[in-house]
Design a protein around this motif. Structure first.
Motif, mmCIF file in Angstrom:
data_model
loop_
_atom_site.group_PDB
_atom_site.id
_atom_site.type_symbol
_atom_site.label_atom_id
_atom_site.label_comp_id
_atom_site.label_asym_id
_atom_site.label_seq_id
_atom_site.Cartn_x
_atom_site.Cartn_y
_atom_site.Cartn_z
ATOM 1 N N UNK A 166 0.823 -1.215 0.000
ATOM 2 C CA UNK A 166 0.000 0.000 0.000
ATOM 3 C C UNK A 166 0.858 1.266 0.000
ATOM 4 N N UNK A 167 2.031 1.146 0.581
ATOM 5 C CA UNK A 167 2.926 2.307 0.663
ATOM 6 C C UNK A 167 3.679 2.483 -0.652
ATOM 7 N N UNK A 168 3.650 3.683 -1.197
ATOM 8 C CA UNK A 168 4.436 3.983 -2.399
ATOM 9 C C UNK A 168 5.919 4.154 -2.068
ATOM 10 N N UNK A 169 6.194 4.603 -0.851
ATOM 11 C CA UNK A 169 7.587 4.829 -0.439
ATOM 12 C C UNK A 169 7.752 4.382 1.005
ATOM 13 N N UNK A 170 8.914 3.847 1.322
ATOM 14 C CA UNK A 170 9.276 3.517 2.705
ATOM 15 C C UNK A 170 10.679 4.066 2.955
ATOM 16 N N UNK A 171 10.806 4.860 4.009
ATOM 17 C CA UNK A 171 12.126 5.399 4.363
ATOM 18 C C UNK A 171 12.486 4.973 5.780
ATOM 19 N N UNK A 172 13.764 4.832 6.027
ATOM 20 C CA UNK A 172 14.247 4.490 7.366
ATOM 21 C C UNK A 172 15.352 5.471 7.753
ATOM 22 N N UNK A 173 15.487 5.709 9.043
ATOM 23 C CA UNK A 173 16.537 6.619 9.489
ATOM 24 C C UNK A 173 16.701 6.625 10.991
ATOM 25 N N UNK A 174 17.696 7.366 11.439
ATOM 26 C CA UNK A 174 17.972 7.547 12.865
ATOM 27 C C UNK A 174 18.041 9.027 13.177
ATOM 28 N N UNK A 175 17.577 9.379 14.353
ATOM 29 C CA UNK A 175 17.681 10.759 14.827
ATOM 30 C C UNK A 175 18.308 10.746 16.214
ATOM 31 N N UNK A 176 19.384 11.489 16.365
ATOM 32 C CA UNK A 176 20.017 11.656 17.677
ATOM 33 C C UNK A 176 19.663 13.044 18.187
ATOM 34 N N UNK A 177 18.992 13.119 19.332
ATOM 35 C CA UNK A 177 18.637 14.399 19.943
ATOM 36 C C UNK A 177 19.523 14.588 21.166
ATOM 37 N N UNK A 178 20.291 15.671 21.200
ATOM 38 C CA UNK A 178 21.248 15.887 22.293
ATOM 39 C C UNK A 178 20.604 16.356 23.578
ATOM 40 N N UNK A 179 21.383 16.381 24.637
ATOM 41 C CA UNK A 179 20.922 16.873 25.940
ATOM 42 C C UNK A 179 20.979 18.389 26.001
ATOM 43 N N UNK A 180 20.660 18.938 27.160
ATOM 44 C CA UNK A 180 20.671 20.390 27.342
ATOM 45 C C UNK A 180 20.782 20.701 28.826
ATOM 46 N N UNK A 181 21.609 21.668 29.150
ATOM 47 C CA UNK A 181 21.778 22.094 30.533
ATOM 48 C C UNK A 181 20.623 23.013 30.933
#
Length: 1231
Positions: free
Chosen positions: A762-777
């Motif tokens: 059903x999906x015309x496109x499939x994408x995969x990925x990673x996201x790194x979200x950093x910390x904060x003081x």
């Protein structure tokens, strides 16, 4: 006294001071000997002037700003300037007049115009930074001969940080002082502008934009840049024009007093000298070869405080005339080593106006570099020589001295003078060509020649008041030969790429004798890459970026010089128009903002844009915070013994040296805990004091108590711990490889069938990925602080703490002492910012402090230094998201498979709840038919991470926006199109089973798109980017949805105590904490409207566990709802009791009614309670209603970036939020 004795070894006939004196707020004070180790801030706070705050202790935040006045005998006038009291040695201001925030106005006798304006413009939220802003502005006004311009005002505030307001209301408040209106210090009445017009803080001109705010019950008022002043300004409750009679004058005694030689002492045998002649300096240097010369103390002060360095002698050379000279010569400018950077900047500006333009190229470069060097307070005291001799590898000025061909004049103790070129002076890391018997006397800066160009460069994380990542100074001299412009001389110097400022000699040699053209540019860049080598493991990191900056700076320099030569020669290639953006200065316009909201009043106060109830106390420094609480005579100070290893076994602890330290009273470890050593807000998985193992750097091993804060820190440093190091897990990736997770933290949410959707085609496109979200003081301006004391020999324990959760402090202290909670009381008046960092991580400090207090039966205070606070208290969770997204060609999302992990650190704390909220918000505002989200909490060897504004929500939304962006790139559509196609709508069912109700998302989105004219903005940006090769602009619109409620059901409850007194005033106590968000103000508005009385009749004193028990933390954006409803409930109870009396006759006032009720023995006190209805979530089924409702928002931003350096600024931002009917729109806009 050291200052009274004549030193035989020094020159005879020397005039020595009979006493060291100082004026503070007009009051004469004699400074005793023995305080050379003390800063001005410590002295002022010890004297009870606690309006001056300790924020960072490094001169970086401005919370400690005071104004210093001294008489300049050469100029024959008083000089007024702002300084950081946290860095200024006490004796450095001897003979001066120090004015603190308490000295310019107070709530009893009237506020100063600066204070009044900031209060009325909503420029003070938590209030901790406020006195510093007041004093910076006040010093600017006192030092300005004419009203300052807007740029000067903003520049004067660059050394002050505010974590709450975003600066807009502060700048709005002070803008009234710019150019167009200088009546504040005149005899004319302040309200005497023509027709009594309102003076707009934005423009400084009369306007009428605020005059009708209160005229209607409902008013949609657009206020163009005026801030939130709701009625014509009266600068003070006393006529502000009278302030000309109240300004503190410079003390006459100091006008007549001559500067004299000072010889004083301090702790640990420290000697402090203030010579007033060069020969005295040389004699002292001969006697103390290792002595440090001090002027602003901006480097040595930090070394002594943060690095624990001890010096035998400090020589203050600020008053030595020979070191303060500024001489104009035919061939250049002679600058004394003690000249302040602010004075130097003024001198350069004067020179630029008076001399031929070609002579002042280097002066212009210095003017621009000094502008971004540091905050005003630092530049007012930091000296030329101090910056040079510190030899910092990232010094902003040293590369310029070297490139500009400056020469340094050096004198030894015998008076012999030698001269050395600046480029040969720097030998290694903080090492210069200066013998122990020599000092830097002066700097000679030559004028530039015709066709000689000098340019400065600096790139930092942010433009204002930040240290450089890489900086540079570049010079080239061109001469015409055979109709070509050839390089006759050059110098290319970089900072931030080596242990010292580094001259690119190969590049310089390559340039000389070559024609200035594109061939030279290409060749020079190739040589430069080999000339400046940064190793992969270079200190400071960001190696690839810093390498690119070295090339970008030279490229910019080449274009700049070529541009400067345009019109002077037809033989040089001109700079193409599209390339000009590479050489244009960053032109950031003054900050301007406008706010637009409905005012819907209910009763006397609810809905009204009232100012913060404590604002007038905050702008005068009278508002008290935990560390301002006076210490009892027998009070002690605590300092922590901290782990220096990320993961290790403790082999031994030797505290013998600590016990012999001055002022030492006691040291306590896990064996001294009378109750349970295991603590934690949800599960008890962390030790109060480490026993056998440490699992992070900064873990508490023990606590030392002593008679002073400095003695406690010194004793703690002397505790020696031996370790056996163990393997450490230092990232989420490490945790995944090692299968390192906190137990029972695996969570899952499902909707539809993700796997089937991916497999069905059903999906015309499939994408995969990673996201790194950093910390904060968190960087709350007020550091963590607790004061604990016992009553009845330890039978009761009381404390005052800077915390968002007094109940957690009560619980922790009860737990570790083995006392019932009924015998432990925690009080919090207000806190100087929290942002989640004081929800749980403040509690263990109170628990640590209570151990010595309990054993010694004496009060103990622990206030963390900023560096320790940042090291041990955790921060926002970093996250890793691994996603797989399926979607159609039109951009409709069909399926999301997400794995999400957060970095908890070494204990669970609130990390599971943070993960859960991130999972709840992983769809942001998008309708996704099929979803599968798996989450887990990682154990790592970092200090435990904790709550932070948004509590995981921002991380979940950010991951979603990443795959939205990826989809847009794949489909070649704008991200805004993809977002809009997938919006949730009324009735949508979320992936955790909650149905969307009262959805205003589409309306907000449409209004935002209209307000910013998004399509036009896109076209304008595209056009700009076509026309500019090196600067680019981008625009974006991003929506959000945020669930309101604690996701743990039992926490959604609140209590309040309302007490009505016979004079008609009302005292409210509730379980929430005031931390700048205006909670007390809003709750007071609820009580005022409920009783139909003025807001001024309602008072909220403090939050206390013995008034309202079992309170949830002030967090989750839910406190106004919870505590407002609880107070309303209590008020309604009292009103129902009063109703029978009120119905008998008409009463002329509420006070009369209250007295009548009192006489009839009606109970005028009530406990109110509220529990959020219709919420609950079952993680076993993954379904429920964790939130009472959602707030929706959308934001537009336009950003410009320099592609050569990464420098950027936000050109415009529009934010739309649906907050329902606001209790106080002014405060909500501020939030």
């Amino acid at each position: 006294m050291g200052s009274l004795k004549q030193d035989d070894e020094l020159e005879n006939g020397m005039e020595e001071s009979k006493e060291a004196i100082l004026y503070v707020n007009g009051v004469r004070r004699v400074l005793p000997d023995g305080l050379a180790h003390m800063t001005l801030l410590e002295y002022l706070r010890g004297a009870g002037l606690t309006g001056t705050k300790l924020g960072c202790g490094e001169g970086g935040c401005g919370a400690c700003t005071v104004m210093v006045s001294c008489f300049d005998k050469n100029l024959k006038k008083c000089l007024h300037y702002a300084i950081n009291a946290c860095l200024a040695p006490l004796y450095s201001v001897e003979g001066m007049h120090v004015i603190t925030v308490e000295g310019i106005g107070n709530h009893r006798h009237g506020l100063h115009p600066v204070q009044e304006l900031l209060a009325r413009s909503h420029g003070s939220q938590c209030g901790f930074c406020t006195p510093g802003f007041i004093m910076s502005m006040y010093a600017l006004l006192r030092s300005s001969q004419t009203p300052p311009c807007e740029e000067q005002i903003e520049e004067s505030l660059a050394g002050n940080l505010c974590r709450c307001t975003g600066y807009r209301p502060i700048v709005d408040a002070f803008r009234v002082f710019a150019k167009t209106n200088d009546k504040v210090y005149s005899n004319a009445p302040l309200n005497s502008t023509q027709s009594s017009e309102f003076v707009c803080p934005s423009t400084g001109k009369p306007c009428f934009c605020v005059s009708k705010t209160f005229s209607k019950e409902k008013n949609c008022g657009q206020e163009p840049a005026c801030g939130n002043c709701y009625e014509p300004i009266s600068y003070s409750e006393i006529d502000g024009s009278k302030y000309i009679e109240k300004e503190l004058i410079f003390p006459p005694e100091l006008l007549l007093r001559k500067s004299t030689y000072l010889s004083l002492s301090g702790f640990g045998g420290l000697k402090w000298y203030r010579p007033i002649r060069l020969q005295q300096v040389l004699d002292l240097k001969a006697r103390y070869p290792d002595a440090k010369l001090v002027i602003g103390n901006t480097e040595i002060g930090i070394e002594m405080r943060l690095k624990g360095l001890q010096y035998q002698a400090l020589i203050c050379v600020a008053f030595v005339p020979e070191l303060n000279k500024l001489n104009l010569k035919e061939d250049g400018l002679e600058i004394g080593a003690a000249v302040k950077l602010a004075e130097l900047q003024k001198a350069f500006r004067k020179v630029v106006k008076e001399r031929a333009a070609y002579e002042t190229s280097s002066c212009n470069a210095f003017i621009e570099q000094i502008k971004w060097f540091a905050g005003t307070q630092i530049k007012n005291v930091a000296s030329v020589g101090g910056n040079i001799c510190t030899a910092s590898p990232i010094s902003d000025l040293n590369p310029l001295w070297m490139a500009a061909g400056a020469k340094f004049e050096i004198i030894d103790c015998k008076g012999n003078i030698r001269t050395i070129a600046a480029e040969n002076f720097f030998l290694g890391y903080r090492k210069v060509d200066l013998a122990s018997n020599e000092i830097l006397l002066s700097v000679f800066l030559p004028w530039t020649r015709p066709f000689e160009f000098v340019k400065e460069f600096k790139q930092a994380h942010r433009r204002d008041d930040d240290i450089a990542l890489v900086n540079a100074g570049m010079r080239v001299c061109l001469e015409e030969r055979n109709e070509k412009w050839v390089v006759s001389d050059a110098s290319i110097v970089y900072g931030g790429v080596a242990p010292f400022s580094l001259s690119a000699t190969k590049t310089k040699n390559y340039l000389i004798s070559k024609a200035w053209n594109r061939e030279l540019l290409q060749g020079a860049l190739e040589v430069l890459q080999k000339d400046i080598l940064l190793k992969e493991d270079a200190p400071g990191g960001m190696v690839e970026f810093r390498r690119s900056l070295t090339l970008s700076f030279f490229f910019k320099f080449f274009l700049w010089v070529s541009h400067q030569m345009e019109g002077k020669s037809s033989s040089l290639e001109g700079v193409p128009l599209t390339h000009l953006s590479a050489v244009q200065y960053l032109n950031r316009p003054s900050l301007i903002g406008s706010q637009d909201y409905d005012i819907v009043k209910q009763g006397t106060a609810v809905g009204s844009p009232e100012i913060h109830l404590s604002s007038r106390l905050q702008v005068t420094g009278e508002a008290e915070y935990t560390d301002d609480t006076p210490m009892p005579p027998d009070g002690l100070y605590g300092a922590l013994v901290l782990s220096q290893k990320a993961h290790a076994r403790i082999l031994s602890i030797d505290d013998s040296e600590s016990q012999s330290s001055p002022g030492f009273v006691g040291i306590f470890f896990s064996k001294d805990v009378p109750g349970d050593n295991m603590i934690g807000p949800v599960v008890s998985d962390e030790e109060l004091f480490a026993t056998e193992f440490v699992t992070c750097v900064g873990q508490v091993i023990g606590v030392v108590v002593a008679d002073t804060h400095q003695h406690a820190k010194l004793a703690a440093r002397k505790v020696h711990v031996e370790y056996e190091e163990l393997p450490a897990i230092l990232s989420i990736q490490d945790a995944l490889k090692s299968n390192s997770f906190h137990p029972n933290t695996e969570k899952c949410l499902r909707k539809g069938d993700v796997d089937l959707c991916f497999q069905s085609g059903e999906c015309d496109h499939i994408i995969e990925g990673e996201v790194q979200v950093g910390g904060q003081e968190h960087f709350y301006l007020e550091p963590q602080s607790s004061l604990v004391w016992t009553l009845d020999g330890g039978n009761e324990v009381h404390m005052i703490s800077s915390t968002q959760a007094p109940q957690k402090h009560q619980k922790y202290v009860s737990h570790v002492l083995g006392l019932p909670m009924s015998k432990v009381v925690c009080k919090t008046k207000r806190i100087g910012g929290g942002f989640g960092g004081k929800e749980t991580r403040s509690a263990f400090l109170a628990a640590v402090a209570c151990i010595p207090s309990y054993h010694l039966n004496r009060p103990v205070k622990i206030t963390l230094d900023r560096d320790v606070d940042m090291m041990i208290t955790g921060q926002r969770h970093s996250f890793l998201g691994k996603y797989k997204v399926g979607f159609k060609n039109d951009g409709k999302v069909l399926a999301l498979d997400l794995e999400i992990y957060n970095n908890a650190g070494n204990s669970l704390d609130l990390s599971l709840a943070v993960l859960e909220r991130a999972m709840f918000h992983s769809d942001n505002v998008y309708e996704i038919p099929n979803m599968k989200i798996n989450g887990q909490v990682c154990f790592t060897n970092f200090p435990s991470n904790t709550a932070f504004r948004g509590f995981g929500g921002p991380q979940g939304m950010l991951i979603a926006e990443n795959w939205i962006q990826r989809m847009a790139m794949k489909l070649k559509k704008s991200p805004e199109e993809i977002r809009e196609i997938n919006f949730l709508h009324e009735g949508s069912v979320l992936h955790f089973g909650q149905q969307i109700k009262h959805c205003t998302l589409q309306r907000l989105w449409n209004e935002l798109k209209s307000s910013c004219d998004f399509l036009k903005a896109q076209k304008d940006v595209e056009q700009f980017n076509i026309q500019n090769r090196w600067k680019k602009r981008g625009v974006a619109m991003v929506p959000t949805k945020f669930g309101i409620s604690f996701t743990t059901k039992f926490m959604n409850q609140a209590g309040a105590l309302v007490q009505v007194y016979t004079d008609g005033t009302v005292l409210v106590t509730h379980g929430g904490v005031e931390m700048g968000q205006g909670l007390h103000t809003k709750v007071a508005q609820v009580a005022a409207s409920s009783f139909n009385i003025p807001l001024s009749s309602v008072f909220i004193s403090e939050t206390s566990t013995d008034k309202v028990p079992n309170a949830s933390p002030t967090a989750a954006s839910a406190s106004s709802d919870l505590y407002g409803a609880a107070v309303f409930d209590a008020c309604e109870q009292i009103k129902s009791r009063m109703e029978p009396i009120a119905s008998k006759r008409n009463f002329s006032s509420f006070a009369e009614l209250v007295m009548a009720c009192f006489l009839e023995r009606v109970d005028l006190s009530a406990h109110g309670f509220y529990a959020t209805p219709d919420i609950g979530f079952d993680w076993k089924t993954g379904k429920g209603n964790p939130f009472r409702y959602f707030t929706y928002g959308a934001a537009f931003a336009e950003v410009e970036i320099d592609t050569l350096t990464g420098d950027f600024h936000t050109r415009a931002a529009n934010i739309f939020l649906d907050l329902g009917y606001s209790l106080n729109p002014a405060i909500d806009v501020g939030q």
